[in-house]
Write a protein that holds these residues in place. Sequence first.
Motif, mmCIF file in Angstrom:
data_model
loop_
_atom_site.group_PDB
_atom_site.id
_atom_site.type_symbol
_atom_site.label_atom_id
_atom_site.label_comp_id
_atom_site.label_asym_id
_atom_site.label_seq_id
_atom_site.Cartn_x
_atom_site.Cartn_y
_atom_site.Cartn_z
ATOM 1 N N SER A 173 5.460 -9.963 9.711
ATOM 2 C CA SER A 173 5.671 -8.546 10.033
ATOM 3 C C SER A 173 4.403 -7.709 9.975
ATOM 4 C CB SER A 173 6.729 -7.978 9.094
ATOM 5 O OG SER A 173 7.849 -8.805 9.128
ATOM 6 N N PRO A 175 0.878 -6.629 12.826
ATOM 7 C CA PRO A 175 0.532 -6.691 14.245
ATOM 8 C C PRO A 175 -0.232 -7.969 14.608
ATOM 9 C CG PRO A 175 -0.619 -4.873 13.121
ATOM 10 C CD PRO A 175 0.273 -5.501 12.118
ATOM 11 N N LYS A 191 0.604 -2.156 5.254
ATOM 12 C CA LYS A 191 1.454 -2.170 4.053
ATOM 13 C C LYS A 191 0.778 -2.760 2.825
ATOM 14 C CE LYS A 191 4.406 -4.498 6.381
ATOM 15 N NZ LYS A 191 5.482 -5.196 7.074
ATOM 16 N N ASN A 226 9.117 -8.812 12.688
ATOM 17 C CA ASN A 226 10.471 -8.572 12.158
ATOM 18 C C ASN A 226 11.314 -7.677 13.075
ATOM 19 O OD1 ASN A 226 8.847 -6.415 11.431
ATOM 20 N ND2 ASN A 226 9.669 -6.201 9.365
ATOM 21 N N GLY A 250 7.776 -1.143 5.568
ATOM 22 C CA GLY A 250 7.043 -0.550 6.698
ATOM 23 C C GLY A 250 8.034 -0.092 7.753
ATOM 24 N N THR A 251 7.521 0.382 8.868
ATOM 25 C CA THR A 251 8.445 0.775 9.938
ATOM 26 C C THR A 251 7.883 0.376 11.298
ATOM 27 O OG1 THR A 251 9.758 2.582 10.887
ATOM 28 C CG2 THR A 251 7.544 3.148 10.150
HETATM 29 C C1 BGC Z 1 3.760 -3.611 10.680
HETATM 30 C C2 BGC Z 1 4.799 -4.045 11.679
HETATM 31 C C3 BGC Z 1 6.112 -4.298 10.979
HETATM 32 C C4 BGC Z 1 6.516 -3.072 10.170
HETATM 33 C C5 BGC Z 1 7.825 -3.246 9.447
HETATM 34 C C6 BGC Z 1 4.269 -2.456 9.833
HETATM 35 O O1 BGC Z 1 3.364 -2.171 8.818
HETATM 36 O O2 BGC Z 1 2.575 -3.212 11.329
HETATM 37 O O3 BGC Z 1 4.376 -5.183 12.373
HETATM 38 O O4 BGC Z 1 7.084 -4.582 11.939
HETATM 39 O O5 BGC Z 1 5.507 -2.801 9.231
HETATM 40 O O6 BGC Z 1 7.782 -4.243 8.504
#
Ligand code: BGC
Length: 501
Positions: A173, A175, A191, A226, A250-251
């Motif tokens: 999860s 990039p 995160k 995710n 995260g989102t």
């Molecule tokens: C990440 C995403 C991930 C999201 C939720 C973000 O910090 O960059 O890739 O989907 O958190 O976990």
Amino acid sequence: MGRGQWLGVAAVCAAALTCGVAAALVSRRTAARRRWNRAVAVVRGLEEGCATPTERLRRVANSLAIEMFAGLASEGASKVRMLLTCVDALPNGSEQGIYYAIDLGGTSFRVMKLELGSGSMVVNKKVEHQPIPEELTKGSSEDLFNMIAFALKNFIEREGGSAEGKALGFTFSFPVRQASISSGSLIRWTKEFSIEEAVGKDVAQCLNEALVRNGLNLQVTALVNNAVGTLAMGHYYDEDTVASVIIGAGTNASYIERSAAITKSRCLLTSELMVVNVEWGSFRPPQIPLTPYDICFNDGTHNHYDQAFEKMISGVYLGEVARLVLQRMAQESDVFGSSMNCLSTPFILSTPCLAAIREDDSPDLRVVGRVLEQQLKIQDVPLKTRKLVMRVCDIITQRAARLAAAGIVAVLQKIGRDGTLCGTTEARKIRGEPKRSVVAIEGGLYQGYSIFREYLNEALDEILGDEIASTVTLRVMEEGSGIGAALLAASYSSTRQQHSP
Ligand code: BGC
């Protein structure tokens, strides 16, 4: 001096003393009131800085949709990365067999085994959660992937299964620039993970190598974000699922895009549709000012001024924003007495604590008192101060939930499901009635915090209007990110392809 005169002088002195005491009392009270007012002013300032009236949210949605268009046009054209995922077909319910998945991305990771029968039937499911020791989020990639591979090996052994030739879904999860469905390089950590030497590496390969080191004969079949996993699970159960959203540590969001709408990286486009990982966490909504707490907070994290949207919305950060506000209140006034040392410890107030404060419905705000005492070591906080603390948590929650709603509207707008194209009777004649849109949703913050959910749903209705809002369903996908990865592993595995018509 006669007795009468003495008495007169004594009376004058007593009156002067009383006046002095009264004056001292009044001035102490005035000073206390002033300090209290300063604490209240801090909260008022926060309230103004975090205001999200409906019209502003509409503009936020519009700006994000524009960024999404730009992000699909060319690499680097937008802060919103719009990553192509190489997922060009979603599970449709015909998948069968036993699959494994690993889900890494938050404070814990999961290993799971999924047995699928045809007709969207999960025959059996076994999920194990394991915490990630903090040092592994900042150590070496080899240590992190070894720990994961080792945990999978133990899990498979405990289950009495065999890894031999099985397909493995890997939810990662963060990039990733995907080169194929089963490979991709890490663009950056978010995160609070920060293993710098892993940036640029193929994370599926890192895991594959760790699996070999641990004597496991299986390889990553599907490497997925995710948000993409959650979309896959949503689609498995309901074909009207067009997008997904994660609101947890995260989102992020992902959605199904027409390949014709994508002008960058065309060599990755293999069919008419492609799932896009929006990576909306890095969006910086121009209509929403950063408050002094957001700014200060950005100074304290390794990804300084990045991930603005994520820092205003998600679980790693909300508690910390609240702590910074409470710290300012303590500096400006004496509302927390002298015991305020803990307030200067970063991340000491977690988002679950913020939620517990906001959801306290006891008449004397007992839970607020308990959190302040246990987490922040601040004792005997009077009721009116507890109310102020609750207000701080409410403001931060509202802004987060309402911005997340604006994000969802942006995605719907991007795919023409927000009603702006079919609002007029004329347009409706051409396009037909608005279609049902399901948005799969996962994440502890959304699932575990009911007031957050209420605020989000309320804002969605406000922005979209009742008619269009009634065509949009948010559907929670429990464990969606990991299960979705297993489903995609099933869809993309050679075994499944042999079964396919
Ligand atoms: C990440 C995403 C991930 C999201 C939720 C973000 O910090 O960059 O890739 O989907 O958190 O976990």
